[in-house]
Motif scaffolding. Structure first.
Motif, PDB file in Angstrom:
ATOM      1  N   ASN A 118       1.191  -0.983  -0.328  1.00  0.00           N
ATOM      2  CA  ASN A 118       0.300   0.158   0.438  1.00  0.00           C
ATOM      3  C   ASN A 118       1.012   1.245  -0.237  1.00  0.00           C
ATOM      4  OD1 ASN A 118      -2.364   1.947   0.471  1.00  0.00           O
ATOM      5  ND2 ASN A 118      -1.917   1.566   2.607  1.00  0.00           N
ATOM      6  N   LEU A 119       1.621   0.919   0.564  1.00  0.00           N
ATOM      7  CA  LEU A 119       2.071   2.521   1.552  1.00  0.00           C
ATOM      8  C   LEU A 119       3.582   3.243   0.145  1.00  0.00           C
ATOM      9  CD1 LEU A 119       2.301   2.864   5.383  1.00  0.00           C
ATOM     10  CD2 LEU A 119       1.022   4.401   3.397  1.00  0.00           C
ATOM     11  N   PHE A 120       4.641   1.621  -0.708  1.00  0.00           N
ATOM     12  CA  PHE A 120       5.279   1.911  -0.954  1.00  0.00           C
ATOM     13  C   PHE A 120       5.254   2.389  -2.941  1.00  0.00           C
ATOM     14  CE2 PHE A 120       9.561  -0.626   0.980  1.00  0.00           C
ATOM     15  CZ  PHE A 120       8.892  -0.226   2.464  1.00  0.00           C
ATOM     16  N   PRO A 121       4.391   1.525  -3.451  1.00  0.00           N
ATOM     17  CA  PRO A 121       3.778   2.237  -4.221  1.00  0.00           C
ATOM     18  C   PRO A 121       3.547   4.316  -4.232  1.00  0.00           C
ATOM     19  CG  PRO A 121       3.017   0.322  -4.237  1.00  0.00           C
ATOM     20  CD  PRO A 121       3.100   1.157  -2.615  1.00  0.00           C
ATOM     21  N   ARG A 122       3.005   4.492  -3.247  1.00  0.00           N
ATOM     22  CA  ARG A 122       2.399   5.479  -3.057  1.00  0.00           C
ATOM     23  C   ARG A 122       3.421   7.089  -2.584  1.00  0.00           C
ATOM     24  NH1 ARG A 122      -2.068   8.406  -2.561  1.00  0.00           N
ATOM     25  NH2 ARG A 122      -2.010  10.794  -0.940  1.00  0.00           N
ATOM     26  N   ALA A 123       4.097   6.094  -2.189  1.00  0.00           N
ATOM     27  CA  ALA A 123       5.818   7.063  -1.461  1.00  0.00           C
ATOM     28  C   ALA A 123       6.454   7.522  -3.144  1.00  0.00           C
ATOM     29  CB  ALA A 123       6.348   5.916  -0.959  1.00  0.00           C
ATOM     30  N   ILE A 124       6.596   5.899  -3.657  1.00  0.00           N
ATOM     31  CA  ILE A 124       7.266   6.174  -5.367  1.00  0.00           C
ATOM     32  C   ILE A 124       6.378   7.420  -6.145  1.00  0.00           C
ATOM     33  CG2 ILE A 124       7.391   5.723  -7.243  1.00  0.00           C
ATOM     34  CD1 ILE A 124       8.050   2.566  -6.107  1.00  0.00           C
TER      35      ILE A 124
ATOM     36  N   TYR B 107      13.963  19.548  -5.684  1.00  0.00           N
ATOM     37  CA  TYR B 107      13.875  18.992  -4.799  1.00  0.00           C
ATOM     38  C   TYR B 107      15.189  18.612  -4.813  1.00  0.00           C
ATOM     39  CZ  TYR B 107      11.401  15.634  -2.262  1.00  0.00           C
ATOM     40  OH  TYR B 107      11.053  14.745  -0.938  1.00  0.00           O
ATOM     41  N   PRO B 108      15.566  18.018  -3.445  1.00  0.00           N
ATOM     42  CA  PRO B 108      17.500  17.658  -2.619  1.00  0.00           C
ATOM     43  C   PRO B 108      17.205  16.148  -4.090  1.00  0.00           C
ATOM     44  CG  PRO B 108      16.046  18.079  -1.191  1.00  0.00           C
ATOM     45  CD  PRO B 108      15.445  18.000  -1.737  1.00  0.00           C
ATOM     46  N   LYS B 109      17.936  16.155  -4.613  1.00  0.00           N
ATOM     47  CA  LYS B 109      18.470  14.934  -5.609  1.00  0.00           C
ATOM     48  C   LYS B 109      18.800  13.404  -4.639  1.00  0.00           C
ATOM     49  CE  LYS B 109      20.102  17.355  -9.990  1.00  0.00           C
ATOM     50  NZ  LYS B 109      21.103  17.464 -10.663  1.00  0.00           N
ATOM     51  N   SER B 110      19.371  13.654  -3.411  1.00  0.00           N
ATOM     52  CA  SER B 110      19.843  12.577  -2.657  1.00  0.00           C
ATOM     53  C   SER B 110      19.049  11.860  -1.923  1.00  0.00           C
ATOM     54  CB  SER B 110      20.916  12.800  -1.309  1.00  0.00           C
ATOM     55  OG  SER B 110      20.482  13.764  -0.764  1.00  0.00           O
ATOM     56  N   ARG B 111      17.153  12.118  -2.076  1.00  0.00           N
ATOM     57  CA  ARG B 111      16.832  11.877  -1.036  1.00  0.00           C
ATOM     58  C   ARG B 111      15.671  10.709  -1.854  1.00  0.00           C
ATOM     59  NH1 ARG B 111      12.748  16.236   1.519  1.00  0.00           N
ATOM     60  NH2 ARG B 111      13.899  17.830   2.430  1.00  0.00           N
ATOM     61  N   LYS B 112      15.994   9.676  -1.294  1.00  0.00           N
ATOM     62  CA  LYS B 112      15.202   8.298  -1.077  1.00  0.00           C
ATOM     63  C   LYS B 112      12.899   7.979  -1.243  1.00  0.00           C
ATOM     64  CE  LYS B 112      18.969   6.318  -3.243  1.00  0.00           C
ATOM     65  NZ  LYS B 112      19.084   6.633  -4.832  1.00  0.00           N
ATOM     66  N   ALA B 113      12.604   7.995  -1.860  1.00  0.00           N
ATOM     67  CA  ALA B 113      11.044   7.591  -1.807  1.00  0.00           C
ATOM     68  C   ALA B 113      10.905   6.787  -0.469  1.00  0.00           C
ATOM     69  CB  ALA B 113      10.593   6.696  -2.674  1.00  0.00           C
ATOM     70  N   VAL B 114      11.347   5.934   0.060  1.00  0.00           N
ATOM     71  CA  VAL B 114      11.016   5.317   1.559  1.00  0.00           C
ATOM     72  C   VAL B 114      11.810   4.955   1.963  1.00  0.00           C
ATOM     73  CG1 VAL B 114      10.123   3.229   0.495  1.00  0.00           C
ATOM     74  CG2 VAL B 114       8.439   4.564   2.437  1.00  0.00           C
ATOM     75  N   ILE B 115      13.505   4.452   1.923  1.00  0.00           N
ATOM     76  CA  ILE B 115      14.226   3.669   2.491  1.00  0.00           C
ATOM     77  C   ILE B 115      15.033   4.557   2.496  1.00  0.00           C
ATOM     78  CG2 ILE B 115      15.334   1.403   2.696  1.00  0.00           C
ATOM     79  CD1 ILE B 115      12.422  -0.636   1.902  1.00  0.00           C
TER      80      ILE B 115
END
Length: 259
Positions: free
Chosen positions: A228-234, A247-255
């Motif tokens: 549920n949450l990972f696709p929404r995070a993407i 937007y910071p390029k170093s940030r990932k989506a969820v992990i």
């Protein structure tokens, strides 16, 4: 009432519910990779606009899970071992926060599409029932390292979830007084991922599952949470990058550092 209790307690009822519940992550993950669940920043972007009050809709759909869990525990009449008390308390604490405290703290909440509302209620019925029945019917020693490792992870996830919700609430108050509706969040794990609240909630239920050691419904819940949450995070991560050119390029989506 006796008829309802008898049906509620039947092994076949429980097994059927677990079987249906186990299919949900396989449906949710592919669906949500292609379709935005219509709530939050994606509210109103799913066909016909048929929406409910954000706060009331959120409260009702989330409150279904603790009601189903508590009803299952009450009907099953556990012996209330420390194992059962701690796990039941953890479940209720999380959902009291999610269903009551969270919408009360929120400055505002976007309208909730009726489809998301109905699907969430159905999910929470299976979720609360199966996990409540498992906890009521099982017990083990709390003096196992896995139990406390799991509960420690659950506590860290809960605290992190509340902390990052607080950062978003503060940011929302600032944007409501300004010209822009959204802004880039900062602080805590927001420096590493776009959706630390999703990461934190996954931590909670992974910890809960580890504490149970072998609860099938608990591990299904972990899979469902990820689905549920990972696709929404993407989707949220991509939205941030499109909305904010800085937007910071170093940030990932969820992990952090990974995904």
């Amino acid at each position: 009432m006796n008829v309802v209790s008898q049906y509620w307690l039947k092994t076949t009822t429980y097994n059927t519910a677990v079987g249906i519940y186990a299919t949900l992550p396989f449906i949710m993950a592919p669906a949500l990779l292609f379709v935005n669940a219509p709530y939050g920043r994606f509210a109103g972007k799913f066909g016909i606009d048929c929406s409910l009050s954000g706060k009331w809709g959120w409260f009702i759909m989330e409150f279904v899970s603790p009601v189903m869990f508590a009803t299952s525990v009450i009907i099953a009449r556990p012996t209330w071992t420390p194992f059962q008390i701690i796990l039941t308390s953890a479940w209720l604490i999380h959902y009291i926060n999610r269903s009551i405290i969270y919408p009360l703290r929120a400055t505002s909440m976007a309208p909730l599409h009726v489809l998301a509302f109905v699907c969430s209620i159905a999910f929470n019925m299976f979720n609360g029932y199966t996990n409540g029945m498992w906890v009521a019917r099982h017990s083990q020693s709390i003096y196992e390292y896995k139990f406390w490792a799991g509960m420690s992870l659950w506590v860290m996830g809960l605290v992190s979830n509340i902390y990052h919700d607080t950062l978003l609430f503060k940011l929302r108050k600032k944007t409501m007084t300004g010209k822009k509706r959204y802004a880039i969040p900062h602080g805590g794990l927001f420096e590493y991922v776009s959706c630390p609240n999703y990461f934190s909630e996954t931590m909670e239920w992974m910890g809960f599952a580890i504490a149970t050691a072998y609860s099938v419904p608990a591990y299904i819940f972990v899979a469902a949470t990820v689905s549920n949450l990972f696709p929404r995070a993407i989707r949220t991560h991509e939205w941030y990058k499109n909305e904010f050119k800085n937007y910071p390029k170093s940030r990932k989506a969820v992990i952090p550092y990974i995904y």
